[in-house]
Design an enzyme around this catalytic site. Structure first.
Site, PDB file in Angstrom:
ATOM      1  N   SER A 108      53.149  -1.769 -27.080  1.00  0.00           N
ATOM      2  CA  SER A 108      53.992  -2.557 -27.988  1.00  0.00           C
ATOM      3  C   SER A 108      55.274  -3.033 -27.306  1.00  0.00           C
ATOM      4  CB  SER A 108      54.376  -1.711 -29.203  1.00  0.00           C
ATOM      5  OG  SER A 108      53.267  -1.039 -29.708  1.00  0.00           O
TER       6      SER A 108
HETATM    7  N1  SAH Z   1      51.971   3.391 -28.524  1.00  0.00           N
HETATM    8  C1  SAH Z   1      51.006   2.883 -27.592  1.00  0.00           C
HETATM    9  C2  SAH Z   1      50.382   1.631 -28.149  1.00  0.00           C
HETATM   10  C3  SAH Z   1      48.909   1.674 -28.040  1.00  0.00           C
HETATM   11  S1  SAH Z   1      48.042   0.420 -28.895  1.00  0.00           S
HETATM   12  C4  SAH Z   1      51.623   2.690 -26.230  1.00  0.00           C
HETATM   13  O1  SAH Z   1      52.822   2.962 -26.051  1.00  0.00           O
HETATM   14  O2  SAH Z   1      50.918   2.295 -25.312  1.00  0.00           O
HETATM   15  C5  SAH Z   1      47.319   1.351 -30.210  1.00  0.00           C
HETATM   16  C6  SAH Z   1      46.320   2.383 -29.810  1.00  0.00           C
HETATM   17  O3  SAH Z   1      45.774   2.920 -31.018  1.00  0.00           O
HETATM   18  C7  SAH Z   1      45.127   1.884 -29.005  1.00  0.00           C
HETATM   19  O4  SAH Z   1      45.080   2.559 -27.784  1.00  0.00           O
HETATM   20  C8  SAH Z   1      43.914   2.215 -29.878  1.00  0.00           C
HETATM   21  O5  SAH Z   1      42.781   2.629 -29.140  1.00  0.00           O
HETATM   22  C9  SAH Z   1      44.475   3.349 -30.716  1.00  0.00           C
HETATM   23  N2  SAH Z   1      43.746   3.619 -31.963  1.00  0.00           N
HETATM   24  C10 SAH Z   1      43.217   2.752 -32.868  1.00  0.00           C
HETATM   25  N3  SAH Z   1      42.613   3.417 -33.876  1.00  0.00           N
HETATM   26  C11 SAH Z   1      42.788   4.747 -33.617  1.00  0.00           C
HETATM   27  C12 SAH Z   1      42.399   5.945 -34.277  1.00  0.00           C
HETATM   28  N4  SAH Z   1      41.685   5.945 -35.423  1.00  0.00           N
HETATM   29  N5  SAH Z   1      42.743   7.127 -33.723  1.00  0.00           N
HETATM   30  C13 SAH Z   1      43.448   7.176 -32.576  1.00  0.00           C
HETATM   31  N6  SAH Z   1      43.840   6.084 -31.897  1.00  0.00           N
HETATM   32  C14 SAH Z   1      43.507   4.879 -32.405  1.00  0.00           C
END
Ligand code: SAH
Length: 264
Positions: A108
């Site tokens: 993000s």
């Molecule tokens: N905060 C992260 C942003 C990652 S994007 C950073 O700093 O990089 C959001 C993430 O949520 C993705 O990697 C995706 O795979 C994960 N995601 C989506 N649905 C999910 C679920 N049900 N359980 C765990 N992770 C999930």
């Protein structure tokens, strides 16, 4: 072990001396660069100094955008975002932009991370207690969170990213951060109740398990799809669990990757 990307990778002046050093004869200039450039301690010090300055600038911009929480600003100043992005994007690491982290997911924007963390902290005087994060991704926000909470549980459903985060975070040795490979839709009951829950992926509604696992007095911050339209429009939602029930606040439009179920 994967070599960490150095910072900055773009050393434009290697080809052409910058204006300020044009007066130095070319031969001397080359010697200076050779003294500065070899990988090793000196270079690492230089790297640290450069990225610190760029990060200070990023934090300065965040505070101009309205982020005031001193703990959030300090954590954003401390965690080196460039260590969490792929080397192809390292020059953009401190711009207010989301970047690809592989497997179709994104890290993000710093502006959104700090906004959500400020909402999550809700002006608490010290660190939050136990916090649950859904969507570890590359581990950046989890690292920032580890400076704002006593204990952080961060769940990722994609094995590739869970492992990437583990690798990215190894050097920080954050003893209060626990990475879990699981479906975050069901939360993580073993760590409940949580003082705060934050999601980095947006679903059509907030899973009941998250609300159940939130402590009374706790706060949840998550993106939620604004409707059933295919446009993927999402809004940021804050849920406070008060002794009298839940209070929901709908805030600005945001854009997050979708919340999906199951481990892959
Ligand atoms: N905060 C992260 C942003 C990652 S994007 C950073 O700093 O990089 C959001 C993430 O949520 C993705 O990697 C995706 O795979 C994960 N995601 C989506 N649905 C999910 C679920 N049900 N359980 C765990 N992770 C999930």
């Amino acid at each position: 072990m994967k070599e960490r990307p150095s910072f900055p990778v773009r050393l434009d002046f290697l080809g052409k001396p910058p204006k300020s050093s044009r007066l130095i004869p070319a031969s001397v200039h080359k010697t200076l660069i050779q003294v500065m450039a070899p990988p090793g301690k000196l270079m690492l010090q230089g790297e640290g100094m450069n990225s610190t300055a760029v990060r200070m600038n990023m934090v300065h911009k965040l505070s101009r955008q309205g982020i005031t929480d001193p703990l959030v600003l300090s954590a954003m100043r401390t965690i080196e975002r460039h260590r969490f992005v792929d080397s192809a994007f390292i020059n953009q690491a401190y711009e207010d932009t989301s970047l690809p982290i592989g497997l179709g997911q994104t890290i993000s924007k710093p502006g959104v991370v700090s906004r959500m963390l400020e909402l999550l902290r809700n002006g608490a005087p010290g660190r939050l207690g136990r916090v649950l994060e859904i969507g570890t991704g590359c581990g950046y926000q989890a690292a920032v969170l580890s400076h704002l909470a006593q204990e952080v549980y961060s769940i990722e459903r994609l094995r590739g990213l869970h492992e990437k985060a583990r690798e990215n975070l190894r050097y920080l040795r954050l003893m209060n951060l626990h990475l879990l490979l699981a479906d975050g839709m069901v939360g993580y009951a073993k760590g409940a109740p949580y003082a705060a829950i934050i999601a980095a992926a947006g679903g059509e509604c907030i899973p009941q398990a998250w609300v159940d696992q939130l402590a009374v007095g706790g706060r949840l911050v998550a993106p939620v799809s604004a409707g059933t339209t295919a446009s993927g429009q999402q809004t940021l939602v804050v849920i406070d669990k008060t002794p009298h029930g839940l209070r929901q606040t709908v805030l600005e439009a945001v854009h997050f990757v979708p919340l999906k179920s199951g481990v892959a």
